[in-house]
Design an enzyme around this catalytic site. Structure first.
Site, PDB file in Angstrom:
ATOM      1  N   ARG A   1       0.842  -1.197   0.000  1.00  0.00           N
ATOM      2  CA  ARG A   1       0.000   0.000   0.000  1.00  0.00           C
ATOM      3  C   ARG A   1       0.880   1.251   0.000  1.00  0.00           C
ATOM      4  O   ARG A   1       1.180   1.808   1.051  1.00  0.00           O
ATOM      5  CB  ARG A   1      -0.925  -0.002   1.223  1.00  0.00           C
ATOM      6  N   ASP A   4       2.028   4.988  -0.048  1.00  0.00           N
ATOM      7  CA  ASP A   4       1.402   6.161   0.557  1.00  0.00           C
ATOM      8  C   ASP A   4       0.875   7.128  -0.493  1.00  0.00           C
ATOM      9  O   ASP A   4       1.287   7.100  -1.654  1.00  0.00           O
ATOM     10  CB  ASP A   4       2.417   6.929   1.415  1.00  0.00           C
ATOM     11  N   ARG A   6      10.555   6.368   4.568  1.00  0.00           N
ATOM     12  CA  ARG A   6      10.573   7.832   4.693  1.00  0.00           C
ATOM     13  C   ARG A   6      11.181   8.272   6.032  1.00  0.00           C
ATOM     14  O   ARG A   6      11.858   9.305   6.105  1.00  0.00           O
ATOM     15  CB  ARG A   6       9.157   8.373   4.519  1.00  0.00           C
TER      16      ARG A   6
END
Length: 257
Positions: free
Chosen positions: A52, A54, A199
């Site tokens: 999934r 972002d 991230r």
């Protein structure tokens, strides 16, 4: 005849709310694909992604699969889907695979890349795909700090989901730095990644490069199992899913990202 199709996807995630379909919007990658494939099939079809990504994250090599009754060739199906996709999405390949194949559950590993624009000059033409960091980064210290991430660790400090109930243990096989005059691209190869993990890893390495942290602090951050101890979350636009691995030689994972 009902077949299981595996597709390789590329997309610019800049204007989408991520991969996963949501109840409050139809502006997701999964929703767009399912709408097209369902229309071609004449019935509802669910498309499963390898992870999934972002909102705002891009992909060169997202993998997805779906089950569909289609009389034509896989190439013809790919052409039909591409004809209906928006210009910022494309199916790069499509093939019929084993009914047991699942894009997420069968995955053995992934490579994510994060690109930093490290220059005083603004990234005019690449501004949608890089994080602009004006301050010169100490590359060797960033490389030194990254070595602490290699191997199997509990990456809870680098997970944005504070209510994560599943294991936060992941294994990183390799981290590479590719540098040009203005760009630093960090490549992360692991068996799976937590929510916003890449991230946060990148944000922490940037803080090392800026001199806000020292490379030897990384081990303590990992041991703390506390998101507040790690660095900032680098913006999604600099992140891209490069490749998903299947087959022998890598460990199966339960990662959704």
């Amino acid at each position: 005849m009902m077949r299981n199709y595996k597709m390789l996807l590329a997309y610019d995630g800049g204007r989408y709310n991520g991969w996963q379909k949501q109840g409050n919007t139809d502006n997701t990658i999964q929703e767009k694909l399912e709408g097209i494939v369902s229309a071609l099939a004449g019935c509802p079809i669910e498309v499963y992604g390898s992870g999934r990504t972002d909102a705002g994250t891009h992909a060169y090599g997202q993998v997805a699969n779906f089950h569909m009754n289609w009389e034509g060739t896989a190439e013809k199906l790919m052409d039909c889907i591409n004809e209906k996709l928006p210009e910022d999405m494309a199916v790069l390949s499509l093939e019929s695979v084993s009914p047991r194949f699942h894009s997420r559950l069968s995955a053995k590993g992934k490579i994510y890349e994060y690109t930093i624009w490290n220059s005083k000059k603004p990234p005019v033409f690449e501004r949608k795909y890089v994080f602009w960091c004006e301050k010169p980064l100490h590359l060797e210290k960033m490389k030194e700090a990254s070595q602490a991430f290699l191997g199997e660790h509990d990456f809870k400090s680098f997970c944005a989901n504070k209510r994560m109930k599943k294991s936060t243990v992941r294994k990183i096989y390799e981290i590479q730095f590719l540098c040009t005059e203005d760009k630093i691209t960090i490549s992360y190869h692991g068996n799976g990644f937590l929510y916003q993990m890449v991230r946060i890893l990148t944000g922490t390495l940037i803080e090392v490069g800026e001199g806000k942290r020292q490379p030897e602090e990384i081990s303590a951050i990992l041991a703390a199992l506390d998101r507040e101890k790690a660095g900032f979350t680098a913006p999604a636009k600099g992140l891209v899913l490069r490749e998903v691995f299947y087959g022998e030689g890598r460990e199966e994972n339960d990662s959704d990202y």
